[in-house]
Design an enzyme around this catalytic site. Sequence first.
Site, PDB file in Angstrom:
ATOM      1  CE  LYS A  36      -2.195   1.884   3.683  1.00 19.33           C
ATOM      2  NZ  LYS A  36      -1.964   3.335   3.593  1.00 19.33           N
ATOM      3  CG  ASP A  96      -4.678   4.681   1.726  1.00 21.70           C
ATOM      4  OD1 ASP A  96      -5.891   4.854   1.451  1.00 21.70           O
ATOM      5  OD2 ASP A  96      -4.244   4.635   2.890  1.00 21.70           O
ATOM      6  CE  LYS A 107      -7.159   6.907   4.365  1.00 23.13           C
ATOM      7  NZ  LYS A 107      -5.773   6.427   4.381  1.00 23.13           N
ATOM      8  CG  HIS A 157     -13.609  13.309   1.053  1.00 27.86           C
ATOM      9  ND1 HIS A 157     -13.608  13.301   2.419  1.00 27.86           N
ATOM     10  CD2 HIS A 157     -14.847  13.704   0.701  1.00 27.86           C
ATOM     11  CE1 HIS A 157     -14.786  13.668   2.880  1.00 27.86           C
ATOM     12  NE2 HIS A 157     -15.560  13.926   1.842  1.00 27.86           N
ATOM     13  CG  ASP A 158     -12.462  17.940  -4.110  1.00 35.58           C
ATOM     14  OD1 ASP A 158     -13.431  18.729  -4.149  1.00 35.58           O
ATOM     15  OD2 ASP A 158     -11.287  18.330  -4.090  1.00 35.58           O
ATOM     16  N   PRO A 198     -17.912  15.669  -6.910  1.00 34.73           N
ATOM     17  CG  PRO A 198     -20.111  14.868  -7.026  1.00 34.73           C
ATOM     18  CD  PRO A 198     -19.286  15.975  -6.450  1.00 34.73           C
ATOM     19  CB  THR A 242      -8.668   2.532  12.063  1.00 35.32           C
ATOM     20  OG1 THR A 242      -7.617   3.015  11.221  1.00 35.32           O
ATOM     21  CG2 THR A 242      -9.416   1.460  11.326  1.00 35.32           C
ATOM     22  NE  ARG A 285      -0.583  -0.672  15.919  1.00 34.71           N
ATOM     23  CZ  ARG A 285      -0.759  -0.100  14.705  1.00 34.71           C
ATOM     24  NH1 ARG A 285      -0.971  -0.849  13.637  1.00 34.71           N
ATOM     25  NH2 ARG A 285      -0.692   1.205  14.571  1.00 34.71           N
ATOM     26  NE  ARG A 300       1.955   3.360  12.730  1.00 38.62           N
ATOM     27  CZ  ARG A 300       1.140   4.274  13.241  1.00 38.62           C
ATOM     28  NH1 ARG A 300       1.629   5.271  13.951  1.00 38.62           N
ATOM     29  NH2 ARG A 300      -0.167   4.196  13.054  1.00 38.62           N
TER      30      ARG A 300
HETATM   31  O1  C5P Z   1       1.071   1.669  10.865  1.00 37.77           O
HETATM   32  P1  C5P Z   1      -0.370   1.271  10.744  1.00 37.77           P
HETATM   33  O2  C5P Z   1      -0.576  -0.229  10.610  1.00 37.77           O
HETATM   34  O3  C5P Z   1      -1.260   1.891  11.786  1.00 37.77           O
HETATM   35  O4  C5P Z   1      -0.780   1.897   9.322  1.00 37.77           O
HETATM   36  C1  C5P Z   1      -2.077   1.825   8.818  1.00 37.77           C
HETATM   37  C2  C5P Z   1      -2.106   2.369   7.429  1.00 37.77           C
HETATM   38  O5  C5P Z   1      -3.435   2.253   6.941  1.00 37.77           O
HETATM   39  C3  C5P Z   1      -1.711   3.842   7.300  1.00 37.77           C
HETATM   40  O6  C5P Z   1      -1.014   4.009   6.068  1.00 37.77           O
HETATM   41  C4  C5P Z   1      -3.037   4.580   7.235  1.00 37.77           C
HETATM   42  O7  C5P Z   1      -2.973   5.735   6.434  1.00 37.77           O
HETATM   43  C5  C5P Z   1      -3.945   3.543   6.580  1.00 37.77           C
HETATM   44  N1  C5P Z   1      -5.367   3.633   6.916  1.00 37.77           N
HETATM   45  C6  C5P Z   1      -5.851   3.634   8.206  1.00 37.77           C
HETATM   46  N2  C5P Z   1      -7.190   3.739   8.460  1.00 37.77           N
HETATM   47  C7  C5P Z   1      -8.056   3.817   7.446  1.00 37.77           C
HETATM   48  C8  C5P Z   1      -7.586   3.786   6.131  1.00 37.77           C
HETATM   49  C9  C5P Z   1      -6.223   3.685   5.902  1.00 37.77           C
HETATM   50  O8  C5P Z   1      -5.054   3.510   9.148  1.00 37.77           O
HETATM   51  N3  C5P Z   1      -9.340   3.867   7.694  1.00 37.77           N
END
Ligand code: C5P
Length: 259
Positions: A52, A79, A81, A83-84, A86, A143, A204, A234
Amino acid sequence: MLNSSKFCMEKIELKRKKLDASGRLIISIDVSSKSEVIRMCREIDNKVKTLKLGLELIYSTGPDIISIVKSFGYKVLLDAKLHDIPNTVCKAAAAISKLGVEMITIHTLGGGVMLKNAREKICELSISSGMFPPMLLGVTILTSLDDSDLKNLGFKNGYKTSVLNLVEAALNSNLDGIICSPNEVKLIRKTYGNNFFIATPGIRLSEDSPADQKRFSTPDEAILDGADFIIVGRSITGKDNISETIDVFLEKIKKVSKK
Ligand code: C5P
């Protein structure tokens, strides 16, 4: 004329059948230089199929980084994302369609017209150039937000109801799938079934720090609850032993996928 939405739905079924653990684990490359990306591509050693690439990387290096990652044999989840309004998103989606990525993210909060127009444009352009359209995945509630954040932002409902509403918007717009936290996967599957993909960040291992993620869970739980893909940053890339950590994740996915 070829019905592009039907074409996209058939693609979902084909893809799901082919998914194994290495296809289900997506690693998030949140770095800012080409050299770090190349180091990661080598270190990951094609143990997973898709990486990603997100805002930090694309704004740091430019979109050419996508072809570099692909040259290592990886597929790319962009990714973006989106958002604006149409019109703007539709034109951005047209430009992204030329980049040859496997998956693209779009914010469902942009609303039905934005989602539908982007979906149609991506399918139309891919089909006319003889390519499978990239999967379009709708981001629901980030999240990193919990109920108290939503309340402060003026949301009437907590994250569960809000996510369900946004999934409905995504499905009504023929998106291939959605992005949500592992915490609501079970509820989404129960409410809307299996005819779409779910990808979950906020993953995690039990010993890891959640950092800025507020709605998170383990890889096993996410898959058991019905996620097709888990997106991990991470918890893998922040470790000294990236290769061994990937093996741990793959093993956990394999174990629960058999159940
Ligand atoms: O390091 P970590 O596992 O928290 O990274 C999560 C990745 O997923 C980041 O690149 C973040 O931008 C992306 N992401 C997210 N929550 C979302 C959509 C994408 O954490 N709803």
